[in-house]
Every structure is written in C-alpha cells, then in structure tokens.
Design a protein around this motif. Structure first.
Motif, short mmCIF file in Angstrom:
data_model
loop_
_atom_site.label_atom_id
_atom_site.label_comp_id
_atom_site.label_asym_id
_atom_site.label_seq_id
_atom_site.Cartn_x
_atom_site.Cartn_y
_atom_site.Cartn_z
N ILE A 92 -26.25 43.54 -40.42
CA ILE A 92 -25.30 43.63 -41.53
C ILE A 92 -24.95 45.10 -41.76
CG2 ILE A 92 -24.87 43.13 -43.96
CD1 ILE A 92 -26.94 40.93 -43.83
N GLU A 95 -20.72 48.39 -44.72
CA GLU A 95 -19.36 48.13 -45.20
C GLU A 95 -19.13 46.64 -45.51
OE1 GLU A 95 -19.02 48.86 -40.66
OE2 GLU A 95 -20.10 49.72 -42.38
N GLN A 96 -20.00 45.76 -45.02
CA GLN A 96 -19.86 44.33 -45.33
C GLN A 96 -20.52 43.95 -46.65
OE1 GLN A 96 -21.01 41.82 -42.04
NE2 GLN A 96 -19.46 42.66 -40.68
N ARG A 106 -26.97 42.39 -51.28
CA ARG A 106 -26.67 43.82 -51.43
C ARG A 106 -27.71 44.49 -52.32
NH1 ARG A 106 -22.27 43.60 -54.56
NH2 ARG A 106 -23.76 43.69 -56.26
N ASN A 132 -21.16 38.12 -50.58
CA ASN A 132 -21.19 38.86 -49.31
C ASN A 132 -21.84 38.02 -48.21
OD1 ASN A 132 -19.92 41.30 -50.08
ND2 ASN A 132 -21.80 42.04 -51.02
N ASP A 135 -19.34 35.58 -46.69
CA ASP A 135 -18.39 36.14 -45.72
C ASP A 135 -19.07 36.59 -44.44
OD1 ASP A 135 -16.48 35.57 -47.57
OD2 ASP A 135 -15.95 37.64 -48.04
N ILE A 136 -20.34 36.99 -44.52
CA ILE A 136 -21.11 37.31 -43.32
C ILE A 136 -21.26 36.06 -42.45
CG2 ILE A 136 -23.41 37.94 -42.48
CD1 ILE A 136 -23.55 39.81 -45.00
N ARG A 139 -17.89 35.21 -40.78
CA ARG A 139 -17.62 36.07 -39.61
C ARG A 139 -18.45 35.62 -38.41
NH1 ARG A 139 -18.46 40.05 -43.68
NH2 ARG A 139 -16.49 40.87 -44.48
N ASN A 164 -11.67 33.47 -47.60
CA ASN A 164 -13.06 33.83 -47.85
C ASN A 164 -13.22 34.41 -49.25
OD1 ASN A 164 -12.22 36.52 -47.71
ND2 ASN A 164 -12.92 36.80 -45.61
N GLU A 166 -13.90 37.54 -50.20
CA GLU A 166 -13.20 38.81 -50.38
C GLU A 166 -11.73 38.57 -50.71
OE1 GLU A 166 -12.33 43.09 -48.10
OE2 GLU A 166 -13.35 41.45 -47.04
#
Length: 298
Positions: A92, A95-96, A106, A132, A135-136, A139, A164, A166
């Motif tokens: 990770i 920036e993600q 986070r 977060n 979205d990880i 991806r 997503n 974001e």
C-alpha cells in the motif's frame, strides 16, 4: 453462469408479494414510515415462513458503503479461484491512503508504503467500512466493472457498481451511480447465506467479519435482543447543503433463537430527517421483523 439456486431466489423475489400473514407487519411498518420526510425501501425474507415483504422493493437506492459487501464477495471469488490468497501481503503506497476520508487502515499505517495482508484489508473494509481499503481492493481486482460483472454473473442484475469511494467523495451525484434495489440486496444475501457461492473457508471468513461489523449499531441491531447474531453491512452518505441525506442503509442476515434466519434490507434515502431518526426507522423495521419471525416460530 447462473446456478439453479440463484435462479430460484431471483424467481422468488421477482414474483414476491405480501402474503396474507404479513399484512399486519406491513401495516405496522407503514405506520413507522408515515410522516417521515424520506424515501424508504425495504425488503424482508423469512426463512421460517418463506414470506417476503417489500416496500419500494424494486426502486433504485444509492448504496454508499453497502457495496463493500459486493466487493468482498468479488475479492473472495478471486481467492477461491486461486488468483489471490488471504494471507498474501499487498503493498500500500502512502498516496493511496487518502487523508480526508474514513480510514482505520490509514490510522494504523499513517506513513503507508507498507505491506498488509489481504485478509486484514478485507476486515477493515467490511467490518469498519474503511474507504481507502475499499479502493485498494478495487484496484487489486480490476475496478468497479469487475465487481459489477461478477454480481450480475451470479444472477443479481438489479445492481449497478460504477464508482469507487474516492469518486463519491469528489462528486455528490456520483454516489447515485452505485445503486441496488432492496429485493436485489436480500437476494444477494440469500445467495451468500446458501453457502454455495464461496468455499467454506471464504464463507466463514466473510460471515465472521460481517457479524463483527462495528458500524451501524443503532440500525438493524439497534432494538434486537442483546447477543443476537447479525451479519450486516451499512452504508452512510453525508448531508447536502440543503439538509438532504442521500443514504442511511443497512442490509443483513439476522439469526433467530431457533437457528433459522431472516434477511432484511432497509434503505433510507432523500431524507430531511436527522440521522437519529433515519437510523431509528431501520431499527424499528428490524424489530418488527424480529417480532414477526419469532412469533411464527411458535
């Protein structure tokens, strides 16, 4: 490919109507909704009685974080196919880990640039509704289209997953691109609960996470007896400048005292009520469903 099971569930949902036994339940729910400045969608399926009740059951409602359940299913499908492993570590980059969003990941790894087990990311995403983490995962498996296509492939078509977390945070209108119907939501829950969708290991893993969900304690679980097992996923939007809340949601599987279950989805949308009222709508409906299903046991 659609299995006979999913086709059965879909046929059941498509042809569902309020059975005679649920008329009082529907009336009681309608009393709860009366006068509320919100659009509410509800679907309830009782395993014991095979009754289905729905109010606005085929209408489109924004999911918000409810779609993290759909994402988890798609990720675990990749695990079951051998493309991913729960114990593999995912890198990770910092920036993600976006700063202005809800993210326990986070908070735990503030500097990013770390490797985290896939199982941990899924847990944070579903149980704690980490944006977060969501979205990880997207991806990792190829984006929202992968999830959308997978959910459709198992027989649940009244769902759209296009953006997503974001993207939803950047544009108020984006959240409405991710929608489901209340009936499709309980259909997906029933398909999951059947145990035929995932391997036993993946099923048990996700069930435990959903049962340990930390969000939405005042929703489906709010008025149920202490200790009731509820495997659920919530969704929550912000409130617009003109005081409209787009989504206060909860979908879940509720285990009854006799070991049977009922599935329930409640979507409160376009609401001018405060969050306490919105959540109480969900808990009131859930309590009525509980009382009805427990009574049917006798």
């Amino acid at each position: 490919m659609k299995t006979k099971f999913t086709m059965y569930i879909l046929l059941l949902l498509i042809t569902s109507s309020v059975f005679a036994q649920t008329e009082n339940l529907q009336k009681n729910i309608e009393q709860i909704l009366s006068g509320k400045k919100a659009t509410v969608g509800i679907a309830i399926y009782g395993e014991e009685s095979k009754d289905i009740l729905n109010i606005n059951g085929n209408a489109h409602f924004p999911m918000q974080s409810v779609f993290k359940f759909h994402i988890a299913l798609a990720v675990l499908n990749e695990v079951d196919k051998g493309n991913l492993k729960l114990n593999q570590k995912i890198f990770i980059p910092k920036e993600q880990l976006l700063p202005d969003t809800w993210s326990p990941i986070r908070d735990k790894y503030p500097n990013g640039n770390c490797k985290v087990k896939l199982s941990e990311i899924i847990k944070y995403t579903v149980a704690d509704s980490d944006n977060n983490g969501c979205d990880i995962l997207l991806r990792l498996i190829g984006g929202t289209k992968t999830v959308n296509d997978y959910i459709h492939s198992i027989g649940v078509s009244d769902v759209a997953i296009q953006v997503n977390e974001e993207e939803m945070h950047l544009d108020w209108d984006a959240q409405f691109k991710n929608w489901t119907t209340p009936l499709a939501a309980i259909g997906l829950l029933e398909i999951f609960y059947s145990g035929k969708l995932l391997t036993k290991e993946s099923y048990n893993f996700l069930w435990t996470i959903m049962a340990e969900t930390s969000t939405g304690g005042n929703r489906i679980k709010g008025q149920l007896p202490k200790g009731t097992v509820v495997a659920h996923k919530t969704g929550t939007s912000g409130t617009s400048k003109d005081g409209v809340t787009a989504a206060i949601n909860d979908i879940g599987i509720v285990v009854l005292p006799n070991g049977k279950h009922f599935t329930i989805s409640v979507f409160v949308s376009d609401s001018k009520e405060n969050n306490a009222v919105n959540e109480k709508i969900i808990s009131d409906v859930s309590k009525l469903a509980w009382d009805y299903c427990v009574q049917r046991e006798k």
